[in-house]
Design an enzyme around this catalytic site. Structure first.
Site, mmCIF file in Angstrom:
data_model
loop_
_atom_site.group_PDB
_atom_site.id
_atom_site.type_symbol
_atom_site.label_atom_id
_atom_site.label_comp_id
_atom_site.label_asym_id
_atom_site.label_seq_id
_atom_site.Cartn_x
_atom_site.Cartn_y
_atom_site.Cartn_z
ATOM 1 N N LEU A 83 44.949 9.485 35.447
ATOM 2 C CA LEU A 83 45.478 9.822 34.124
ATOM 3 C C LEU A 83 44.329 10.147 33.189
ATOM 4 O O LEU A 83 43.254 9.555 33.293
ATOM 5 C CB LEU A 83 46.238 8.620 33.555
ATOM 6 N N LYS A 104 49.869 -0.226 31.397
ATOM 7 C CA LYS A 104 48.955 0.205 32.461
ATOM 8 C C LYS A 104 48.365 -1.050 33.099
ATOM 9 O O LYS A 104 47.494 -1.708 32.531
ATOM 10 C CB LYS A 104 47.851 1.092 31.900
ATOM 11 N N ARG A 129 44.949 4.247 47.196
ATOM 12 C CA ARG A 129 44.717 5.542 46.580
ATOM 13 C C ARG A 129 43.539 6.283 47.235
ATOM 14 O O ARG A 129 43.593 7.489 47.434
ATOM 15 C CB ARG A 129 44.449 5.341 45.093
ATOM 16 N N GLU A 163 51.941 -0.176 41.393
ATOM 17 C CA GLU A 163 50.709 -0.943 41.248
ATOM 18 C C GLU A 163 50.842 -2.310 41.906
ATOM 19 O O GLU A 163 51.813 -3.025 41.669
ATOM 20 C CB GLU A 163 50.443 -1.088 39.744
ATOM 21 N N LYS A 191 54.683 8.587 29.329
ATOM 22 C CA LYS A 191 55.085 9.678 30.232
ATOM 23 C C LYS A 191 56.230 10.454 29.608
ATOM 24 O O LYS A 191 57.160 9.830 29.064
ATOM 25 C CB LYS A 191 55.571 9.098 31.569
ATOM 26 N N LYS A 239 44.364 3.724 25.955
ATOM 27 C CA LYS A 239 43.560 2.550 26.316
ATOM 28 C C LYS A 239 43.455 1.580 25.147
ATOM 29 O O LYS A 239 43.445 1.993 23.975
ATOM 30 C CB LYS A 239 42.146 2.993 26.718
ATOM 31 N N CYS A 287 8.766 21.320 34.676
ATOM 32 C CA CYS A 287 8.874 20.025 34.002
ATOM 33 C C CYS A 287 9.388 19.012 35.020
ATOM 34 O O CYS A 287 10.513 19.105 35.498
ATOM 35 C CB CYS A 287 9.813 20.149 32.812
HETATM 36 S S1 IVH Z 1 51.248 6.757 36.615
HETATM 37 C C1 IVH Z 1 50.227 10.900 38.025
HETATM 38 N N1 IVH Z 1 51.921 4.428 35.626
HETATM 39 O O1 IVH Z 1 46.478 3.917 36.449
HETATM 40 C C2 IVH Z 1 50.461 9.585 37.430
HETATM 41 N N2 IVH Z 1 49.763 4.637 36.604
HETATM 42 O O2 IVH Z 1 44.539 6.427 35.996
HETATM 43 C C3 IVH Z 1 49.660 8.507 38.000
HETATM 44 N N3 IVH Z 1 48.437 2.581 36.615
HETATM 45 O O3 IVH Z 1 45.682 5.082 39.622
HETATM 46 C C4 IVH Z 1 49.907 7.157 37.656
HETATM 47 N N4 IVH Z 1 49.955 1.296 35.652
HETATM 48 O O4 IVH Z 1 46.634 2.766 39.464
HETATM 49 C C5 IVH Z 1 50.963 5.141 36.232
HETATM 50 N N5 IVH Z 1 52.662 2.424 34.741
HETATM 51 C C6 IVH Z 1 51.725 3.121 35.355
HETATM 52 C C7 IVH Z 1 50.482 2.541 35.738
HETATM 53 C C8 IVH Z 1 49.523 3.351 36.355
HETATM 54 C C9 IVH Z 1 48.734 1.338 36.186
HETATM 55 C C10 IVH Z 1 47.150 2.987 37.230
HETATM 56 C C11 IVH Z 1 47.287 3.620 38.586
HETATM 57 C C12 IVH Z 1 46.534 4.915 38.528
HETATM 58 C C13 IVH Z 1 45.756 4.794 37.257
HETATM 59 C C14 IVH Z 1 45.727 6.153 36.592
#
Ligand code: IVH
Length: 698
Positions: A85, A120, A141, A176, A292, A316, A445
């Protein structure tokens, strides 16, 4: 046979090596020894124990969680890639995310876009493949394209159903895996009691447990799983993310209880604050919130960038901050000659990580101005000895938030930016394109040459394991490596009698050298985009390298075109590529006209095998492999969406007309291109015809 006293000391020695390599792998994400060495150490350890059973695993090595995973788990290609993401660090970034979606979909402010709010979770993503309703495979992954097969361990996780009521051929359910905080505390207490190594956080505990080679039923049952997406076929299960989560529940999966749909962005951001405030009360760690787009039809239209979807973003949580003092200000020289000031800090703990340097960006930043010349920090400059607030956002190099001038020593002086390159002594000059101060001595250099070599082997380029910055400097200074091709000649130097180990001195053994040669050998096969990136051409970053690789497809196509272009003094073939700007064109032409660069490149080409760029999930239709130019505005699509559709269908979008263009796609209020296309005899196509051609039915 070993004497008992010898056995004890050997066990101790082996246990230290094993524990250290496990720790490096699980806590630092680094492999210090090969799988074979690791296995060998374990079997030696077991052998001694079998002779002296009374010494029964004194060091608890066999009981520790975690193994070296590399070769132990089968590597399997994901059916659909696992994307990551992009991040938002504040509300403005979130609003901008929505603005970009609106612009891509050509929607006005008044048209609503529902977003699903999901925490997340700081765990590991896992892809579960069900075949005819039965769990067939569980894959980590990995690098997003290839993961590790951890099916056996995943079967022990209570939240993962072994069979589901939907009996379709193949269904990839993703989510996850995490280790709940309460179980994590118990696990560490237990490990501590046994004198075993503890885990530094729940994420590492989850990773260690999921990747145990010998499944540990007790521990695996503590792992939990939240489902959040479908790799393939999502549109068949539901019409929206919110409904998909409901379907998951019906199938027997857990979904996150905090997840919620929002129509109003204001309420969504308020909920973010609320969840942020209560995050420590949850039984799992979260490091942000994922937003999303709810409607799957919109998700499908938005599609993906090279590594992340356009329809989701991770908001974040604010970065951790700490206050410390600047012990020194150093100047580093990058591979393109930019002089970057770096603050050397009194080491400080920022959110669990010890930080000892922070970027000072450039001369203006030190003086108290941003890139546009506006004052920052009320115009306060930054000096050696100053007290500063430092923060870390994501995994990038820490930054300075503010300076406390009330604590400044009156005798301190402003930092004087050097007029000469600290590495080669050449006079530095300001670059008018980006206001950076640079050394233009390029190939003479030393700092730039070394930085270029480091870039060449870095993760996103040749990705040669075991070649850290310090080692490259050593190789360079000892005259073993001066240019990229030299990496591939190392081994033959060794065969020709050079005793590397003696030559390189401490820290080098037979094993480490063999490992290095092995990684270099492996790196000879490289994908076109990585190769282009590895050359270190200014302005050709990861993204530009991907655009060029996607457009030309193969190295030969690219190299022949650029050689022919330079010969004819033509640049149009580059500037007509969407996404390739003037600075890139100038830089590419400069690089490939430079005889010294060509000499180095030709040398390198003798050793590498450049693989063609393969686009994922390309749909084949009437526009595949065709070249298009757009003019005017369109009813159903923004320019960005049209471009993305064309790319998905394997067509190329150019910015200007020439003889090799196949179609001019004509929208409303078209420009002078229509006339030009007629003159060149290029076929015109209207939006509706285009939709029919690509079978567009959203
Ligand atoms: S969606 C294409 N939903 O975050 C969409 N990811 O940087 C991909 N993650 O590798 C992920 N909670 O491990 C999604 N509710 C959530 C999530 C989530 C944790 C992690 C996941 C992914 C990373 C993305």
């Amino acid at each position: 046979m070993l004497k008992k006293s010898e056995a004890i000391s050997k066990l101790k020695e082996l246990s230290e090596i094993i524990t250290k390599s496990r720790e490096a792998y699980f806590n630092l994400n680094r492999s210090d020894i090969t799988d074979q060495e690791y296995d060998h150490n374990i079997s030696e350890y077991k052998k001694i124990l079998s002779k002296y059973p009374e010494l029964e695993d004194r060091y608890n090595v066999l009981d520790q969680v975690g193994v070296m995973p590399n070769s132990r788990f089968k590597k399997v290609q994901h059916l659909t890639p696992m994307y990551s993401l992009s991040n938002a660090f504040n509300n403005a970034d979130v609003l901008n995310f929505l603005k970009q979606i609106r612009s891509f979909l050509d929607l006005s402010e008044s048209e609503n876009i529902d977003l699903v709010f999901e925490p997340k979770i700081d765990g590991l993503s896992l892809s579960l493949i069900y075949k005819n309703g039965t769990l067939f495979q569980a894959l980590t992954r990995g690098d997003g394209l290839i993961g590790e097969d951890v099916t056996e361990n995943a079967r022990l996780i209570p939240d993962i159903p072994i069979s589901i009521p939907i009996k379709i051929d193949t269904l990839e359910i993703r989510g996850e895996v995490y280790f709940p905080n309460s179980a994590f505390i118990e696990l560490n207490a237990e490990l501590k009691k046994k004198g075993s190594k503890t885990f530094s956080n729940p994420r590492n505990a989850a990773s260690g447990t999921l990747r145990q080679f010998k499944s540990n039923k007790n521990r695996s049952k503590d792992l939990c799983f939240f489902a959040y997406s479908v790799g393939n076929a999502s549109y068949h299960l539901a019409d929206s993310q919110a409904n998909l989560l409901k379907v998951f529940n019906d199938l027997g999966f857990k979904t996150n209880e905090i997840a919620k749909v929002f129509t109003s962005i204001k309420e969504l951001l308020q909920y973010y604050e609320k969840v942020f405030a209560m995050r420590t009360k949850l039984n799992y760690d979260i490091d942000g919130i994922v937003y999303k787009v709810n409607d799957f039809r919109l998700q499908q239209r938005l599609g993906f960038r090279s590594s992340s979807p356009r329809w989701a973003i991770a908001h974040k949580f604010p970065a951790a901050m700490s206050i410390t003092v600047i012990e020194d200000i150093e100047i580093q020289i990058g591979r393109t000659g930019t002089l970057s000031p770096v603050a050397k800090l009194k080491p400080v703990n920022i959110g669990g990580v010890i930080v000892s340097s922070a970027t000072l960006h450039n001369r203006d930043f030190i003086r108290g101005f941003d890139n546009k010349g506006n004052r920052i920090r009320d115009g306060a400059d930054i000096r050696k000895g100053d007290w500063v607030t430092v923060y870390r956002a994501g995994d990038v190099i820490p930054k300075i938030k503010d300076v406390d001038i009330s604590k400044r020593n009156n005798a301190s002086n402003s930092f004087v930016f050097p007029d000469f390159c600290p590495s080669c002594g050449a006079k530095v000059k300001i670059d008018n394109t980006d206001s950076a101060i640079r050394c233009y001595n390029m190939q003479h250099c030393e700092a730039q040459v070394i930085a270029g070599l480091k870039h060449f082997v870095s993760k996103k380029a040749f990705n040669i394991d075991g070649l850290g910055g310090r080692i490259i400097e050593e190789f360079y200074k000892k005259d073993l490596i001066q240019k990229p091709a030299d990496f591939f000649r190392l081994q033959s130097k060794s065969k020709n009698g050079l005793n590397f180990i003696e030559f390189l001195g401490k820290g080098w053994g037979d094993k480490s050298l063999q490992n290095l040669f092995h990684s270099i050998e492996k790196a000879k096969f490289i994908k076109l985009d990585r190769f282009l990136f590895s050359l270190g051409i200014r302005h050709i970053g990861e993204n530009a390298a991907q655009i060029l690789a996607g457009y030309f497809g193969s190295w030969d196509n690219f190299y022949n075109a650029i050689k022919a272009g330079i010969k004819k003094n033509e640049r149009q073939f580059l500037s007509e590529i969407e996404g390739v700007g003037q600075l890139m064109v100038t830089s590419l032409v400069g690089f490939f006209s430079d005889l010294k660069e060509i000499e180095k490149l030709e040398d390198l080409l003798n050793y590498v095998k450049i693989e063609d760029f393969i686009k994922l999930s390309k749909v084949k239709t009437a526009i595949t492999d065709k070249k298009l130019v757009l003019t005017g505005t369109f009813n159903a699509f923004s320019r960005a969406e049209l471009k993305s559709i064309c790319e998905r269908h394997g067509a190329k979008v150019l910015t200007s007309l020439s003889n090799n263009v196949d179609f001019l796609l004509v929208g409303q209020a078209p420009g002078s291109k229509v006339k030009k296309a007629d003159e060149l005899g290029i076929k015109r196509m209207h939006e509706e015809e285009f939709k029919v051609l690509i079978d567009y039915n959203l």
